[in-house]
Structures are given as structure tokens and as C-alpha cells.
Design a protein around this motif. Structure first.
Motif, PDB file in Angstrom:
ATOM      1  N   ASN A   4      30.178   6.302  -4.602  1.00  0.00           N
ATOM      2  CA  ASN A   4      31.818   5.840  -4.332  1.00  0.00           C
ATOM      3  C   ASN A   4      31.534   4.755  -4.128  1.00  0.00           C
ATOM      4  O   ASN A   4      30.623   3.820  -3.120  1.00  0.00           O
ATOM      5  N   ILE A   5      32.489   3.268  -3.824  1.00  0.00           N
ATOM      6  CA  ILE A   5      32.349   2.005  -3.746  1.00  0.00           C
ATOM      7  C   ILE A   5      33.875   2.076  -3.016  1.00  0.00           C
ATOM      8  O   ILE A   5      34.334   2.837  -3.156  1.00  0.00           O
ATOM      9  N   GLU A   6      33.757   0.637  -2.150  1.00  0.00           N
ATOM     10  CA  GLU A   6      35.110   0.728  -1.491  1.00  0.00           C
ATOM     11  C   GLU A   6      35.909  -1.030  -2.353  1.00  0.00           C
ATOM     12  O   GLU A   6      35.314  -1.667  -2.926  1.00  0.00           O
ATOM     13  N   SER A   8      38.473  -2.581  -0.561  1.00  0.00           N
ATOM     14  CA  SER A   8      38.588  -3.090   0.980  1.00  0.00           C
ATOM     15  C   SER A   8      37.015  -4.196   1.267  1.00  0.00           C
ATOM     16  O   SER A   8      35.516  -4.095   0.801  1.00  0.00           O
ATOM     17  N   THR A  19      29.749  -4.418  -8.796  1.00  0.00           N
ATOM     18  CA  THR A  19      30.920  -3.278  -9.027  1.00  0.00           C
ATOM     19  C   THR A  19      31.559  -3.335  -9.619  1.00  0.00           C
ATOM     20  O   THR A  19      31.808  -1.879 -10.602  1.00  0.00           O
ATOM     21  N   SER A  79      46.413   1.195  -6.237  1.00  0.00           N
ATOM     22  CA  SER A  79      45.831   0.575  -6.549  1.00  0.00           C
ATOM     23  C   SER A  79      46.413  -0.197  -4.770  1.00  0.00           C
ATOM     24  O   SER A  79      45.893  -0.091  -3.585  1.00  0.00           O
ATOM     25  N   LYS A  82      47.818   2.282  -2.139  1.00  0.00           N
ATOM     26  CA  LYS A  82      46.400   2.951  -1.563  1.00  0.00           C
ATOM     27  C   LYS A  82      46.311   2.240  -0.435  1.00  0.00           C
ATOM     28  O   LYS A  82      46.382   1.920   0.579  1.00  0.00           O
ATOM     29  N   GLU A 161      37.524   4.705  -6.864  1.00  0.00           N
ATOM     30  CA  GLU A 161      36.643   4.321  -6.420  1.00  0.00           C
ATOM     31  C   GLU A 161      34.865   5.334  -6.898  1.00  0.00           C
ATOM     32  O   GLU A 161      34.258   5.852  -6.021  1.00  0.00           O
ATOM     33  N   SER A 222      38.573   9.034  -4.580  1.00  0.00           N
ATOM     34  CA  SER A 222      39.437   8.490  -3.416  1.00  0.00           C
ATOM     35  C   SER A 222      41.034   8.802  -4.344  1.00  0.00           C
ATOM     36  O   SER A 222      42.331   9.128  -3.820  1.00  0.00           O
ATOM     37  N   TYR A 302      44.580  -4.461  -4.370  1.00  0.00           N
ATOM     38  CA  TYR A 302      44.686  -3.783  -3.204  1.00  0.00           C
ATOM     39  C   TYR A 302      44.773  -4.561  -2.566  1.00  0.00           C
ATOM     40  O   TYR A 302      45.082  -4.639  -1.338  1.00  0.00           O
TER      41      TYR A 302
END
Length: 446
Positions: A4-6, A8, A19, A79, A82, A161, A222, A302
Motif C-alpha cells: 500500500n501507498i498513502e 496523504s 509512488t 480521492s 476520501k 493506494e 482502500s 486528495y
């Protein structure tokens, strides 16, 4: 297993690169489809079949790119939702967009299969090419629902993600296409029909498996496919927000059709074949920019939803530096390796090889700045302003480049065709600078 990546947090140059690399890899592998078809058909079925697939592929892409519109606009919207703190709502919107893409691919695929002869004639196919053009279109339509979803998921993987999963699926689909091309075109001698079946199979694998994954308990991303129904305002918002990516892609394919028409007029099928080689190299280079934009757009979306103005400005600056540097490297490499690249596809014909090398060295200069123009459109998609994004994409291709490809050959002959893209990109860069100056500060403040 994918990691997973984020979305934020603060993004340094290295974090941006880590990424977006999976998205770049995903689009690079997807772009291999038509290139592999072209390689096998050109070398094992002849240049008439090669010209046929280059003539018809833009129309196929015009339908498949609806998935890019749904995915890029939908990923930015999901996004943003979210980022505002509504994960369940994001899942429902994601699900309805996947359902909509599947339906769209099915309906339009059937329509184009029925219209294949008329479309081939409109594209300028002569009698020797007609049967192969119709075959290539109709057999590709078997995989059109999967193709639309595959294009859509390219953006949704990042919003979920899980970009590494997207890269893995693209590799699996790409290998499927390559293996079937080798079996059907080279070993069994099926020519254009074999190439079309291979592409349809690869698209089906790449587009339909993610539906099962995002619906399953194995899904650790997610985003999830959940019970949902069509809510047209959300579908309309996603499509309007991603319209720039679709307009940019459809305009590019319309321009490609016009290039082919002009080349048939000036050089016949040799011109279409030479341009096809240039487009294959351009697909690879453009895939890097497209993959970067797919990766960066949900991040911008995001932080836009979270109201982090400083991070949005940082992402803009760093992206401009990275994309500008890539453009210089791509231009230099295309100039250095024009000869070997041309010989891979058309080395069996000396005159065609020379024509391809000469045209490539003029045509590929445009990559010096084209990535920056593509990023500006993606930037406004991430800021959820589909109108400005569409203006940038639409004007770049369907106005500037289309005008150049019809006007310059009358003034400069065949060199005018090869120069058209570069001159259009210079005009687009001026427009891009204006749009960022005029609209980006207002959106960032919001």
C-alpha cells in the motif's frame, strides 16, 4: 504481494518517484499491445497488414479511452471524497463507475463491430487493406468491455493506494498478448486476425480480473466494490472531470487519423507504415508522462480535498522539474536511436526504413515540451476543474495539431507533416502557461 501507498503527507522528489513508478510501469506495459501487434504483423504478415492495423487502431482507442475518462475523473473524485473523510461513499462511487464502464464498453463494442466496413472505408482503406481492417476491428471488439475497464483501473489502482497491483496486472495482460501474438501470428500464420485476438485476450485479462479482486476478501486496498446503484450526478461529475483526458486522447486519435489520411495522399501505405513506427515509439514515451499523471492526479486531488495549499504548490513545482528533464532525455534518445528503432519494424524495406528515420528525427523533437503540456491538463483534473483541463487538452491536439497537419504539408510538403506536432506543442505551451497563471492560484486558494 502489492504494498500500500498513502495519498496523504508531504511528497519529496524521491517519494513522488516511488509512488508514480508503478503507474508508469502499468501504462508502459499496456502501450505494448499495439506495438507487439505491429511488430509481429509487419515482420510476419507484411506491410499491407501493418498499414491496416495502424489505420484502424485509432478508432479502437477512441472507444477504449472512455475508460481513461471514467478512471482519471473518477479517481480524482473518489480521492477528493476520501480526503473529505467519507470512505464508504467513495466505495459506492467507485463501484458505480466500474459498472458504468463495463456497460459502455459492451454497447459501443457491438456498435463498432457492426459499423466496421463503413468505418474502414471512411478511414481511407483501399481494396487490398479492407478485409484486414474489418477483421482487426471486429475481433478487437470482443475484448472492448475489458479494454474500457483496464483503462479505468489504471487510475483507480492509485486511488485505492495499490499501484503495484496495477503494474502486476499490466504485466500479466501484456505477457498474454505477446505470447498469443507469437503463437497466432508467427507460428500459426493468422496475420492481422491473430494479432486482434491476442490484443482482445490481453485486454480482457487486464480489465476483468480487477473486478473480481476488488470484490473479494483478498482486497487490501482502500477501495472496494460494494452494492451500489447508478447515481447519475456522480457519474456525470466523474466523466466531466475526466473529460480532458478523454478529449486529449480522442483528439490525439482523430489527429492520427488525419495524419494517416494525409500520408495516404502523399506517400500511400508506406507513409502510414512509417508513421506507425513513429507512433509506437511515441506510445512508449507518452506512456511515461501518462503514467506519471495517473499517479500524481489522485495525490493532487486528495490534498485539494484536504485543503493543503502548500503541498499542492510543491507537487506542481516538483512535477514540472521532473517532467521537463524527462522530455529532454526522451528527445535525445529518439535522435540517437532512430535508425535501430526503424530497422526493428521495417528493416526488410530499405526505402521505407530511410523514410521512417528521416521522419522520426523531425517528429520526435516535440517530446522536449509535450510532457509539460500533458501535465497541465492532469493538474486541473486533480484540482477537480474538468473544464479548464479539457480546454488545455482539446486545444493542444484538436485545434493546434489538427490545424498544423492540414496546413503545413501544403506549404512544406512531407516535412510539414513531420513538423506539425512540434509546432502544435510550442503553441500549446504558451496556452498552458497562461492557464496555470490565470486559474491555478484561484483553485489552490479554494
Amino acid at each position: 504481494m502489492a504494498i500500500n501507498i498513502e495519498l496523504s503527507g508531504h511528497y519529496t522528489y524521491s517519494r513522488i518517484l516511488r509512488t508514480v513508478l508503478p503507474s508508469i510501469g502499468m501504462v508502459l506495459v499496456t502501450s505494448v499491445y499495439s506495438i507487439v501487434d505491429g511488430f509481429f504483423v509487419s515482420n510476419f504478415a507484411g506491410k499491407t497488414g501493418f498499414a491496416a492495423i495502424n489505420l484502424t487502431f485509432p478508432v479502437i482507442m477512441m472507444i477504449g479511452s472512455l475508460g481513461l475518462m471514467i478512471g482519471s475523473g473518477g479517481a480524482a473524485l473518489v480521492s477528493k471524497i476520501k480526503g473529505e473523510g467519507y470512505p464508504q461513499k467513495a466505495n459506492r462511487v467507485f463501484t458505480m463507475l466500474v459498472q458504468f464502464g463495463l456497460l459502455l464498453g459492451l454497447v459501443l463494442g457491438v456498435a463498432l463491430a457492426i459499423a466496421a466496413p463503413a468505418v474502414s472505408r471512411w478511414l481511407g482503406a483501399d481494396e487490398p487493406m479492407m478485409d484486414e481492417c474489418v477483421q482487426y476491428i471486429r475481433l478487437n471488439m470482443i475484448g472492448m468491455p475489458g479494454f474500457v475497464l483496464q483503462m479505468a483501473f489504471q487510475s483507480f489502482y492509485m486511488a485505492a493506494e495499490r499501484p503495484q497491483l496495477g503494474t502486476l496486472m499490466s504485466v500479466v495482460a501484456g505477457v498474454t498478448n505477446i505470447v498469443l501474438d507469437a503463437i497466432l501470428v508467427w507460428w500459426l500464420g493468422m496475420g492481422v486476425a491473430g494479432a486482434a485476438v491476442a490484443t482482445a485476450a490481453g485486454c480482457s485479462v487486464g480489465g476483468l480480473y480487477p473486478v473480481f479482486y476488488f470484490s473479494s476478501r483478498r482486497n487490501r486496498g482502500s477501495l472496494k466494490i460494494v452494492p451500489s446503484r447508478f447515481i447519475w450526478p456522480y457519474i456525470g461529475k466523474a466523466c466531466s472531470n475526466g473529460m480532458s483526458e478523454y478529449v486529449g486522447n480522442i483528439a490525439m486519435n482523430i489527429v492520427t487519423i488525419c495524419y494517416n489520411m494525409q500520408l495516404m495522399r502523399y506517400l500511400g501505405e508506406d507513409g502510414v507504415s512509417a508513421y506507425g513506427v513513429m507512433m509506437y515509439i511515441a506510445f512508449i514515451f507518452a506512456a511515461v508522462f501518462i503514467g506519471y499523471n495517473i499517479g500524481i492526479t489522485p495525490i493532487i486531488g486528495y490534498h485539494y480535498g484536504a485543503g493543503d495549499v502548500g503541498e499542492q504548490r510543491s507537487l506542481m513545482r516538483k512535477s514540472a522539474v521532473m517532467i521537463g528533464g524527462l522530455g529532454v532525455l526522451m528527445t535525445l534518445s529518439s535522435e540517437l536511436f532512430a535508425g535501430p528503432l526503424a530497422r526493428v519494424f521495417v528493416g526488410y524495406d530499405a526505402a521505407l526504413t530511410e523514410l521512417t528515420i528521416r521522419g522520426m528525427r523531425i517528429y520526435m523533437l516535440a517530446f522536449m515540451i509535450s510532457g509539460l503540456n500533458m501535465f497541465v491538463s492532469a493538474l486541473f483534473t486533480g484540482l477537480n476543474n474538468g473544464v479548464v483541463s479539457a480546454v488545455a487538452a482539446f486545444t493542444r491536439t484538436l485545434v493546434f495539431e489538427l490545424a498544423c497537419v492540414w496546413i503545413l504539408p501544403a506549404l512544406l510538403g512531407i516535412n510539414g507533416i513531420w513538423m506539425s506536432w512540434g509546432i502544435a506543442e510550442v503553441l500549446s505551451l504558451l496556452l498552458s502557461v497562461f492557464l496555470v497563471w490565470r486559474f491555478a492560484p484561484q483553485l489552490l486558494k479554494k
